[in-house]
Design an enzyme around this catalytic site. Structure first.
Site, PDB file in Angstrom:
ATOM      1  CG  ASP A 182     -22.113  26.741 -22.367  1.00 48.18           C
ATOM      2  OD1 ASP A 182     -21.344  27.232 -23.219  1.00 48.18           O
ATOM      3  OD2 ASP A 182     -22.805  27.439 -21.613  1.00 48.18           O
ATOM      4  CD1 TRP A 183     -16.547  27.271 -26.834  1.00 45.29           C
ATOM      5  CD2 TRP A 183     -18.614  26.441 -26.927  1.00 45.29           C
ATOM      6  NE1 TRP A 183     -16.912  27.166 -28.168  1.00 45.29           N
ATOM      7  CE2 TRP A 183     -18.157  26.661 -28.252  1.00 45.29           C
ATOM      8  CE3 TRP A 183     -19.887  25.875 -26.759  1.00 45.29           C
ATOM      9  CZ2 TRP A 183     -18.939  26.366 -29.381  1.00 45.29           C
ATOM     10  CZ3 TRP A 183     -20.660  25.589 -27.881  1.00 45.29           C
ATOM     11  CH2 TRP A 183     -20.179  25.846 -29.163  1.00 45.29           C
TER      12      TRP A 183
END
Ligand SMILES: *[C@@H]1O[C@H](CO)[C@@H](O)[C@H](O)[C@H]1NC(C)=O
Ligand SMILES: *[C@@H]1O[C@H](CO)[C@@H](O)[C@H](O)[C@H]1NC(C)=O
Ligand SMILES: *[C@@H]1O[C@H](CO)[C@@H](O)[C@H](O)[C@H]1NC(C)=O
Ligand SMILES: *[C@@H]1O[C@H](CO)[C@@H](O)[C@H](O)[C@H]1NC(C)=O
Ligand SMILES: *[C@@H]1O[C@H](CO)[C@@H](O)[C@H](O)[C@H]1NC(C)=O
Ligand SMILES: *[C@@H]1O[C@H](CO)[C@@H](O)[C@H](O)[C@H]1NC(C)=O
Ligand SMILES: *[C@@H]1O[C@H](CO)[C@@H](O)[C@H](O)[C@H]1NC(C)=O
Ligand SMILES: *[C@@H]1O[C@H](CO)[C@@H](O)[C@H](O)[C@H]1NC(C)=O
Ligand SMILES: *[C@@H]1O[C@H](CO)[C@@H](O)[C@H](O)[C@H]1NC(C)=O
Ligand SMILES: *[C@@H]1O[C@H](CO)[C@@H](O)[C@H](O)[C@H]1NC(C)=O
Ligand SMILES: *[C@@H]1O[C@H](CO)[C@@H](O)[C@H](O)[C@H]1NC(C)=O
Ligand SMILES: *[C@@H]1O[C@H](CO)[C@@H](O)[C@H](O)[C@H]1NC(C)=O
Length: 802
Positions: A282-283
């Site tokens: 995930d970012w």
């Protein structure tokens, strides 16, 4: 080597100490994850020809190029992997999100995952996936960052529950596989997320105190059986359906960040489920380089340290250094690239794939940054990818609307002459059509005026138009020459004189529209609908004895007004997407017979959900202890209806419930062994692991058959649901009394009957044994109940496998 012995030793201890739900949760067993190394290499199982292409591609890469293949860079999309022109590779464009290509112009905004689950319609689930696939591909995206099955929905207040489907893993498992089949049939890669235990937004990421101490992200502490039977269950369906990629989540699991947890990545996902594709972070969810890579992370997104743009990464040139200094094996780096490029070749993204739409609205995350890497863009901007998808959006919006109450034949409407439309959710938007920009972001109740078609954050979509309920009702009411009066101000409505402008009064019908905002990054503060909803309903019902309440909600609501006799009908319309008003009018006027069913339980009060609440407190919010955020999933398997059933608690509207304008019945339940032998073993026969795990887990062992009839006088659809009662396991956590293991949406004419079959797989009949680290069919009676909800069983039976 593989540390299975280690795993078993830990879980043996868990049985005695962490087993019993009420008394003896031993937090100390959940402070580390068992190590599982090395990271399994992909064998390209099922994708053999594409693996050979990936290997040929890999053979031509320099070490620097290899590092670039696994590290995000600046570019036109939300996530970008740089092109390598020399090899004819155009790079990878990764775009949000689960219900639309988020920022894009001239693209559709589909009903949310929650709405899709509420349809219980496999065909619509597939078609939604197919159309999203066509739109992402049409805009030149290689990878869609969706669908969502984590959060599953442990916490009723979870801010992102609407992005996913249902707290029931079976329903979510079916929904995710249909979605992925649809999406990937177009050549798009899906990315199922967020793996795993991402059940709350509060402290999902680390924070930094005033004096600079890092407070780590919340740790979801999950026992091994619950991990298998609840949270990872739908991920197994996703892997089986051939999903190209999996996104690891922000939170920790048993104290270890999800993107560097070798037990969940190497162990459960790649070894046990046989996942052949790649894991992306995930970012900003990557917290280390080599340790994450060895734990199973294959791609760092967006290729920066932390969420925001900067030019350093735990991957990138750190990978080159690590290979050169011997701390990272090049074989593992090669495996990462094979995992990334095999689905790319399998889905034929190397041939005739559309170029990235050069519209400035297409990407956004890095669009303000100078782009150092040149991506090939298309020549036409603002490509219109919507085709005729509005038809599906309208149909699914209706199909995901659940009729919860309908007395005195309140619905369908019979050409009422005087209609009041009330509440701030009824009208058009006034602040723009994109909920991921100001003024829509970061307000616990969202915006005041305008209907709610989708939620906020990276899971939203930029609407190209919106049919609001008031506009659609006016258009339909005009056909009957009806009066339509509206008041949209909830503050006014919740005062005693709030309805005094209505004339004549009372209206024949008062339609009250309530909404519940939910967004990424923020859990909900209440399960009530927002904006003084209770006061609004009370105020309207004091005047109007034919009040119909419609909710648009990013999750479930408790409904303290549900038993008010002046509330004659309730429609939970969830988040229907851009055809909202049309989807609703179709149901209000009976052009569509409602067939949605609750994909969660509506209990009586908010407190009824406290068994699995958000981990949060003022003390935690101001803690100086880096490890303070601990979320113990002590309720184990007993979430949502499994909890309310186990504790024999009455609820307002149960899981699987929903009314129709017709009536249905179920009869003639029979169950047969279709395996062709009486010697089914308790453990699955050993077999080569393929995507989805041991393929014998998916063998159909039994088949249940029922007859479903439309006993009313109008055509409509219903959803027969099959629940199993599996044996309790001595000295194990409680087994839920009933678990969903089959459903079908069936359309029937008045008086018509049809036969419905439910295939029961080995996995459906098994529990996860932490002793044996295997799916086991327990000895004992297995109950079968088929009905029209989780508490409305029409036929029961039982059988014994062993
Ligand atoms: C937990 O406690 C409740 C109420 O005290 C009881 O009814 C239930 O059986 C207990 N469950 C377990 C698994 O011990
Ligand atoms: C978490 O800890 C429990 C108890 O020790 C164990 O059974 C389970 O396998 C662990 N899971 C992970 C992912 O570490
Ligand atoms: C890589 O190089 C080989 C020759 O060494 C060539 O046959 C192959 O087509 C190249 N692969 C790609 C993807 O360029
Ligand atoms: C390598 O990783 C470290 C953190 O371990 C980071 O500080 C550094 O900036 C990275 N180097 C590059 C070139 O990105
Ligand atoms: C090797 O390189 C990695 C990445 O830069 C670094 O973290 C590690 O400390 C280095 N190890 C040695 C032994 O130099
Ligand atoms: C809504 O009603 C309240 C109470 O009457 C009033 O104070 C407020 O100005 C109204 N809002 C708008 C936007 O008119
Ligand atoms: C309505 O809600 C707002 C904000 O939630 C609150 O400030 C106000 O007092 C409420 N009004 C009534 C009449 O309950
Ligand atoms: C229901 O409506 C009637 C008016 O028709 C009103 O007199 C009564 O008080 C209302 N009941 C409630 C519970 O609001
Ligand atoms: C509902 O209100 C209408 C209009 O005031 C009235 O005619 C009717 O009798 C009421 N019905 C009930 C059940 O109270
Ligand atoms: C978490 O707790 C803090 C501090 O008490 C509070 O401000 C915040 O609203 C809470 N968040 C949720 C989602 O309940
Ligand atoms: C910051 O506060 C924590 C908790 O009081 C303390 O343990 C830590 O040493 C402090 N760090 C600094 C740099 O002062
Ligand atoms: C037992 O299972 C085996 C393997 O599936 C099968 O060949 C055999 O016929 C079965 N025996 C009976 C009695 O069903």
């Amino acid at each position: 080597m593989h540390h299975h012995l280690n795993t078993i030793a830990v879980t043996l201890a868990a049985i005695g100490l962490a087993g019993a739900q009420n008394s003896s949760w031993n937090h100390n067993l959940f402070t580390s994850s068992p190590p599982v190394y090395p990271s399994p290499e992909t064998a390209g199982t099922g994708w053999e020809a594409a693996l050979a292409q990936a290997e040929a591609f890999l053979a031509n890469l320099t070490l620097e190029e290899k590092a670039g293949m696994v590290t995000g860079c600046s570019g036109p999309c939300v996530g970008n992997i740089a092109p390598i022109e020399r090899l004819g590779f155009d790079g990878l464009c990764l775009q949000d999100g689960p219900l639309a290509i988020r920022q894009a112009t001239y693209a559709s905004v589909f009903p949310a995952g929650l709405t899709t689950a509420a349809s219980w319609d496999k065909g619509l689930m597939y078609t939604r996936g197919l159309y999203m696939g066509q739109e992402f591909k049409g805009k030149g995206a290689n990878v869609a960052l969706g669908p969502v099955v984590g959060p599953l929905g442990r916490n009723a207040r979870g801010g992102r529950n609407w992005e996913g489907f249902s707290p029931d893993p079976f329903l979510t498992g079916i929904a995710v596989e249909q979605t992925i089949w649809g999406m990937q049939s177009t050549g798009l890669q899906a990315c199922v997320k967020h793996y795993i235990g991402n059940e709350q937004e509060t402290q999902r990421n680390p924070s930094i105190t005033k004096n600079g101490t890092t407070i780590e992200a919340v740790s979801s502490n999950i026992d091994d059986r619950t991990m298998h039977e609840l949270y990872s269950w739908p991920f197994a369906n996703a892997v089986r359906s051939g999903v190209a990629s999996v996104m690891c989540s922000y939170n920790r699991v048993n104290g270890s960040y999800s993107c560097e947890n070798s037990k969940t990545l190497n162990g459960i996902l790649k070894e046990e489920f046989g996942f052949q594709g790649y894991v992306m972070s995930d970012w900003g969810g990557t917290h280390s380089g080599v340790p994450s890579i060895n734990a199973g992370l294959d791609m760092d997104m967006p290729g920066t340290i932390g969420f925001f743009v900067s030019d350093n990464s735990y991957f990138g040139s750190n990978i080159t250094t690590a290979v050169n200094n011997g701390s990272l094996s090049e074989a593992r780096l090669d495996d990462m690239i094979k995992r990334i490029m095999t689905p790319y070749f399998h889905l034929k993204q190397n041939t005739d794939y559309p170029s990235i739409d050069p519209s400035g609205a297409i990407g956004g995350f890095f669009s303000v940054e100078p782009t150092t890497v040149q991506f090939p863009l298309g020549t036409v901007a603002n490509v219109d990818v919507r085709a005729n998808h509005a038809t599906l959006i309208r149909e699914l919006g209706s199909a995901g609307t659940v009729l919860l109450k309908n007395v005195n034949n309140a619905l369908p409407l019979k050409a009422p002459k005087n209609i009041a439309v009330l509440g701030n959710d009824a009208g058009d938007l006034i602040n723009g059509e994109y909920f991921d920009s100001s003024p829509y972001s970061q307000n616990a109740f969202g915006f005041e005026y305008g209907t709610l078609p989708v939620g906020g954050g990276s899971g939203t979509g930029r609407m190209s138009y919106l049919v609001d309920p008031l506009t659609a009702i006016k258009a339909r009411a005009a056909q009957d020459g009806s009066l339509v009066q509206w008041i949209l101000n909830n503050t006014l409505l919740s005062t005693p004189s709030g309805l005094s402008s209505l004339a004549p009064s009372p209206p024949d019908v008062c339609l009250v529209f309530l909404k519940t905002w939910a967004q990424e990054g923020l859990d909900r503060s209440t399960l009530l609908a927002d904006w003084n909803s209770t006061a609004v309903v009370e105020s309207v019902t004091s005047v109007c004895n034919n009040t119909i309440v419609v909710t648009h909600s990013g999750g479930l609501n408790v409904m303290p007004w549900a038993n008010n006799p002046n509330v004659t009908a309730i429609l939970a319309a969830h988040l229907p997407g851009t055809e909202s008003g049309n989807s609703l009018v179709d149901i209000l006027y009976g052009d569509v017979n409602p067939s949605g069913r609750l994909p969660y339980t509506i209990a009586k009060t908010q407190e009824d959900y406290s068994f699995a609440d958000i981990t949060n407190s003022t003390a935690l919010a101001t803690t100086t202890n880096p490890n303070a955020w601990q979320s113990d999933f002590e309720e184990g398997l007993l979430i949502d209806y499994r909890h309310f059933d186990y504790y024999n608690q009455s609820v307002q509207y149960e899981f699987g419930f929903g009314l129709s304008y017709s009536t249905f019945d179920i009869s003639s339940l029979s169950v047969s062994n279709v395996y062709g032998g009486s010697n089914i073993t308790s453990t699955p026969p050993p077999a080569k692991i393929i995507p989805g795990g041991n393929p014998t887990l998916w063998d159909v062992l039994y088949r249940a058959t029922v007859t479903v009839s439309n006993t009313g006088d109008i055509a409509g659809a219903t959803v027969p649901q099959l629940y199993l009662s599996l044996p309790q396991i001595p000295s194990e956590d409680p087994t839920p009394l009933h678990v969903l293991r089959g459903f079908e949406k069936v359309s029937l004419q008045p008086g018509q009957s049809t036969v419905v079959n439910f295939d029961l797989t080995r996995r459906d009949l098994s529990y996860w044994s932490v002793f044996q680290q295997e799916w086991i069919i327990a000895a004992g009676e297995i109950g079968v109940s088929v009905g029209l909800s989780s508490r409305d069983f029409k036929a029961t039976s039982s059988f014994r496998v062993l």
